[in-house]
Design a protein around this motif. Structure first.
Motif, PDB file in Angstrom:
ATOM      1  N   GLU A  92       0.832  -1.212   0.000  1.00 35.17           N
ATOM      2  CA  GLU A  92       0.000   0.000   0.000  1.00 35.17           C
ATOM      3  C   GLU A  92       0.864   1.257   0.000  1.00 35.17           C
ATOM      4  OE1 GLU A  92      -3.653   1.983   2.552  1.00 35.17           O
ATOM      5  OE2 GLU A  92      -3.006  -0.050   3.025  1.00 35.17           O
ATOM      6  N   ALA A  93       1.932   1.250   0.787  1.00 35.94           N
ATOM      7  CA  ALA A  93       2.810   2.421   0.860  1.00 35.94           C
ATOM      8  C   ALA A  93       3.515   2.674  -0.471  1.00 35.94           C
ATOM      9  CB  ALA A  93       3.834   2.224   1.981  1.00 35.94           C
ATOM     10  N   VAL A  94       4.015   1.612  -1.102  1.00 36.19           N
ATOM     11  CA  VAL A  94       4.698   1.789  -2.391  1.00 36.19           C
ATOM     12  C   VAL A  94       3.712   2.286  -3.447  1.00 36.19           C
ATOM     13  CG1 VAL A  94       5.890   0.584  -4.274  1.00 36.19           C
ATOM     14  CG2 VAL A  94       6.561   0.161  -1.903  1.00 36.19           C
ATOM     15  N   LEU A  95       2.518   1.719  -3.481  1.00 34.75           N
ATOM     16  CA  LEU A  95       1.517   2.188  -4.445  1.00 34.75           C
ATOM     17  C   LEU A  95       1.199   3.670  -4.237  1.00 34.75           C
ATOM     18  CD1 LEU A  95      -0.936  -0.852  -4.527  1.00 34.75           C
ATOM     19  CD2 LEU A  95       0.403   0.020  -6.460  1.00 34.75           C
ATOM     20  N   ALA A  96       1.049   4.085  -2.982  1.00 36.81           N
ATOM     21  CA  ALA A  96       0.756   5.496  -2.702  1.00 36.81           C
ATOM     22  C   ALA A  96       1.898   6.392  -3.168  1.00 36.81           C
ATOM     23  CB  ALA A  96       0.475   5.700  -1.220  1.00 36.81           C
ATOM     24  N   MET A  97       3.144   5.962  -2.919  1.00 42.97           N
ATOM     25  CA  MET A  97       4.288   6.785  -3.324  1.00 42.97           C
ATOM     26  C   MET A  97       4.428   6.801  -4.848  1.00 42.97           C
ATOM     27  SD  MET A  97       6.633   8.872  -2.387  1.00 42.97           S
ATOM     28  CE  MET A  97       7.254   8.696  -0.723  1.00 42.97           C
ATOM     29  N   LEU A  98       4.188   5.670  -5.508  1.00 41.33           N
ATOM     30  CA  LEU A  98       4.225   5.649  -6.974  1.00 41.33           C
ATOM     31  C   LEU A  98       3.182   6.613  -7.533  1.00 41.33           C
ATOM     32  CD1 LEU A  98       4.524   1.806  -7.694  1.00 41.33           C
ATOM     33  CD2 LEU A  98       6.329   3.532  -7.967  1.00 41.33           C
ATOM     34  N   SER A  99       1.988   6.589  -6.981  1.00 42.55           N
ATOM     35  CA  SER A  99       0.922   7.471  -7.434  1.00 42.55           C
ATOM     36  C   SER A  99       1.310   8.933  -7.223  1.00 42.55           C
ATOM     37  CB  SER A  99      -0.376   7.156  -6.681  1.00 42.55           C
ATOM     38  OG  SER A  99      -1.403   8.025  -7.084  1.00 42.55           O
ATOM     39  N   TYR A 100       1.881   9.237  -6.083  1.00 43.79           N
ATOM     40  CA  TYR A 100       2.345  10.603  -5.808  1.00 43.79           C
ATOM     41  C   TYR A 100       3.407  11.012  -6.837  1.00 43.79           C
ATOM     42  CZ  TYR A 100       4.143  14.632  -3.280  1.00 43.79           C
ATOM     43  OH  TYR A 100       4.552  15.906  -2.942  1.00 43.79           O
ATOM     44  N   GLY A 101       4.345  10.121  -7.093  1.00 42.69           N
ATOM     45  CA  GLY A 101       5.398  10.418  -8.059  1.00 42.69           C
ATOM     46  C   GLY A 101       4.855  10.684  -9.453  1.00 42.69           C
ATOM     47  N   VAL A 102       3.868   9.900  -9.858  1.00 41.45           N
ATOM     48  CA  VAL A 102       3.276  10.049 -11.189  1.00 41.45           C
ATOM     49  C   VAL A 102       2.413  11.305 -11.277  1.00 41.45           C
ATOM     50  CG1 VAL A 102       1.588   9.021 -12.785  1.00 41.45           C
ATOM     51  CG2 VAL A 102       3.387   7.605 -11.797  1.00 41.45           C
ATOM     52  N   THR A 103       1.514  11.487 -10.308  1.00 43.20           N
ATOM     53  CA  THR A 103       0.518  12.560 -10.412  1.00 43.20           C
ATOM     54  C   THR A 103       1.028  13.921  -9.959  1.00 43.20           C
ATOM     55  OG1 THR A 103      -0.438  12.072  -8.239  1.00 43.20           O
ATOM     56  CG2 THR A 103      -1.403  10.950 -10.155  1.00 43.20           C
ATOM     57  N   LYS A 104       1.963  13.959  -8.998  1.00 49.35           N
ATOM     58  CA  LYS A 104       2.430  15.240  -8.454  1.00 49.35           C
ATOM     59  C   LYS A 104       3.801  15.653  -8.966  1.00 49.35           C
ATOM     60  CE  LYS A 104      -1.149  15.603  -5.771  1.00 49.35           C
ATOM     61  NZ  LYS A 104      -2.201  16.558  -6.023  1.00 49.35           N
ATOM     62  N   LEU A 105       4.644  14.672  -9.302  1.00 51.48           N
ATOM     63  CA  LEU A 105       6.018  14.979  -9.699  1.00 51.48           C
ATOM     64  C   LEU A 105       6.290  14.721 -11.175  1.00 51.48           C
ATOM     65  CD1 LEU A 105       7.846  13.424  -6.606  1.00 51.48           C
ATOM     66  CD2 LEU A 105       7.119  15.807  -6.932  1.00 51.48           C
ATOM     67  N   GLY A 106       5.337  14.119 -11.874  1.00 55.07           N
ATOM     68  CA  GLY A 106       5.523  13.856 -13.300  1.00 55.07           C
ATOM     69  C   GLY A 106       6.511  12.749 -13.607  1.00 55.07           C
ATOM     70  N   LEU A 107       6.717  11.826 -12.672  1.00 55.56           N
ATOM     71  CA  LEU A 107       7.657  10.733 -12.909  1.00 55.56           C
ATOM     72  C   LEU A 107       7.031   9.681 -13.817  1.00 55.56           C
ATOM     73  CD1 LEU A 107       9.119  10.247  -9.319  1.00 55.56           C
ATOM     74  CD2 LEU A 107       9.953  11.718 -11.164  1.00 55.56           C
ATOM     75  N   THR A 108       7.870   9.083 -14.643  1.00 55.62           N
ATOM     76  CA  THR A 108       7.407   8.026 -15.545  1.00 55.62           C
ATOM     77  C   THR A 108       8.246   6.754 -15.424  1.00 55.62           C
ATOM     78  OG1 THR A 108       8.778   8.866 -17.353  1.00 55.62           O
ATOM     79  CG2 THR A 108       6.479   9.658 -17.234  1.00 55.62           C
ATOM     80  N   LYS A 109       9.320   6.817 -14.647  1.00 55.91           N
ATOM     81  CA  LYS A 109      10.190   5.648 -14.449  1.00 55.91           C
ATOM     82  C   LYS A 109      10.569   5.571 -12.975  1.00 55.91           C
ATOM     83  CE  LYS A 109      13.225   7.182 -17.431  1.00 55.91           C
ATOM     84  NZ  LYS A 109      12.779   8.284 -18.244  1.00 55.91           N
ATOM     85  N   PHE A 110      10.569   4.340 -12.477  1.00 55.81           N
ATOM     86  CA  PHE A 110      10.936   4.107 -11.082  1.00 55.81           C
ATOM     87  C   PHE A 110      11.933   2.967 -11.020  1.00 55.81           C
ATOM     88  CE2 PHE A 110       6.727   5.916 -11.083  1.00 55.81           C
ATOM     89  CZ  PHE A 110       6.784   6.863 -10.062  1.00 55.81           C
ATOM     90  N   GLU A 111      12.908   3.104 -10.126  1.00 48.99           N
ATOM     91  CA  GLU A 111      13.860   2.032  -9.875  1.00 48.99           C
ATOM     92  C   GLU A 111      13.837   1.691  -8.395  1.00 48.99           C
ATOM     93  OE1 GLU A 111      17.221   2.543 -13.340  1.00 48.99           O
ATOM     94  OE2 GLU A 111      17.779   3.035 -11.280  1.00 48.99           O
ATOM     95  N   ALA A 112      14.067   0.425  -8.115  1.00 48.89           N
ATOM     96  CA  ALA A 112      14.224  -0.057  -6.747  1.00 48.89           C
ATOM     97  C   ALA A 112      15.497  -0.886  -6.706  1.00 48.89           C
ATOM     98  CB  ALA A 112      13.024  -0.899  -6.336  1.00 48.89           C
ATOM     99  N   LYS A 113      16.383  -0.559  -5.772  1.00 52.13           N
ATOM    100  CA  LYS A 113      17.624  -1.315  -5.586  1.00 52.13           C
ATOM    101  C   LYS A 113      17.484  -2.088  -4.290  1.00 52.13           C
ATOM    102  CE  LYS A 113      20.231   1.912  -8.309  1.00 52.13           C
ATOM    103  NZ  LYS A 113      21.274   2.929  -8.379  1.00 52.13           N
ATOM    104  N   ILE A 114      17.522  -3.415  -4.424  1.00 55.15           N
ATOM    105  CA  ILE A 114      17.179  -4.294  -3.311  1.00 55.15           C
ATOM    106  C   ILE A 114      18.287  -5.328  -3.125  1.00 55.15           C
ATOM    107  CG2 ILE A 114      15.467  -5.958  -2.466  1.00 55.15           C
ATOM    108  CD1 ILE A 114      13.459  -4.517  -4.383  1.00 55.15           C
ATOM    109  N   GLY A 115      18.630  -5.587  -1.875  1.00 58.03           N
ATOM    110  CA  GLY A 115      19.618  -6.617  -1.567  1.00 58.03           C
ATOM    111  C   GLY A 115      19.187  -7.965  -2.133  1.00 58.03           C
ATOM    112  N   GLN A 116      20.139  -8.707  -2.700  1.00 58.79           N
ATOM    113  CA  GLN A 116      19.822  -9.989  -3.336  1.00 58.79           C
ATOM    114  C   GLN A 116      19.131 -10.960  -2.386  1.00 58.79           C
ATOM    115  OE1 GLN A 116      23.787 -10.888  -4.836  1.00 58.79           O
ATOM    116  NE2 GLN A 116      22.994 -10.780  -6.933  1.00 58.79           N
ATOM    117  N   GLY A 117      19.409 -10.870  -1.098  1.00 57.88           N
ATOM    118  CA  GLY A 117      18.810 -11.787  -0.143  1.00 57.88           C
ATOM    119  C   GLY A 117      17.487 -11.314   0.441  1.00 57.88           C
ATOM    120  N   ASN A 118      17.017 -10.156   0.025  1.00 55.24           N
ATOM    121  CA  ASN A 118      15.784  -9.596   0.582  1.00 55.24           C
ATOM    122  C   ASN A 118      14.589 -10.050  -0.261  1.00 55.24           C
ATOM    123  OD1 ASN A 118      13.723  -8.070   1.669  1.00 55.24           O
ATOM    124  ND2 ASN A 118      14.930  -6.187   1.796  1.00 55.24           N
TER     125      ASN A 118
END
Length: 176
Positions: A92-118
């Motif tokens: 839910e938190a990631v979806l809300a932040m993605l929506s904020y990024g798209v609708t308020k900041l005009g973002l069209t690409k997102f990256e997530a860097k995650i530890g291989q063991g996570n």
């Protein structure tokens, strides 16, 4: 952040109190960072009038990392409270932040860097349509990417249609 498990999962180190304060100032003042604090709604509703701090579960962050590409944001999420994991708060938190990024900041690409063991985080982002684009054996990290085409944008807005932006606090209720 004294938890060794959280430090491992988030590739973080414990900070001194002074470093924590400096980081908080940076989050508040820097234009290239956004953060949402994740509250446990069940705990919040079960304890009317409880201080927000007692209901905090984690956070979700968005970094505008590439001055040459203002449409790209790096996103990360942490559900620090073990009892709150596996309840969908991270999704839910990631979806809300993605929506904020798209609708308020005009973002069209997102990256997530995650530890291989996570594995829980890798599964979460894959479920949200992120695709693996790189692996760093040096940093033991996987980079996932989501590009907002018309279909992805429509899907995201449908997933977050219930989300309402409200002021953090009622200005009249704030101390003077």
């Amino acid at each position: 952040m004294q938890s060794e498990e959280l430090q491992r999962l988030t590739a973080s180190e414990p900070l001194s109190l002074e470093q924590e304060y400096a980081m908080q100032r940076s989050w508040r003042e820097d234009a290239d960072k956004c953060t949402f604090i994740v509250l446990d709604a069940e705990r919040w509703q079960a304890q009317p009038g409880a201080p927000e701090e007692s209901c905090m579960a984690g956070d979700v962050n968005l970094f505008l990392t590439d001055p040459g590409d203002p449409t790209l944001g790096e996103i990360e999420v942490m559900i620090a409270e073990p009892s709150c994991r596996g309840k969908g708060l991270g999704t839910e938190a990631v979806l809300a932040m993605l929506s904020y990024g798209v609708t308020k900041l005009g973002l069209t690409k997102f990256e997530a860097k995650i530890g291989q063991g996570n594995e829980p985080s890798l599964q979460l982002f894959r479920k949200l349509h992120f695709e693996q684009v790189a692996v760093s054996s040096v940093f033991q990290e996987v980079t996932l990417r989501l590009t907002m085409n018309t279909c992805e944008r429509q899907w995201l807005l449908e997933q977050t249609s219930h989300v309402q932006e409200r002021p953090y606090r009622d200005k009249l209720a704030e101390p003077h």
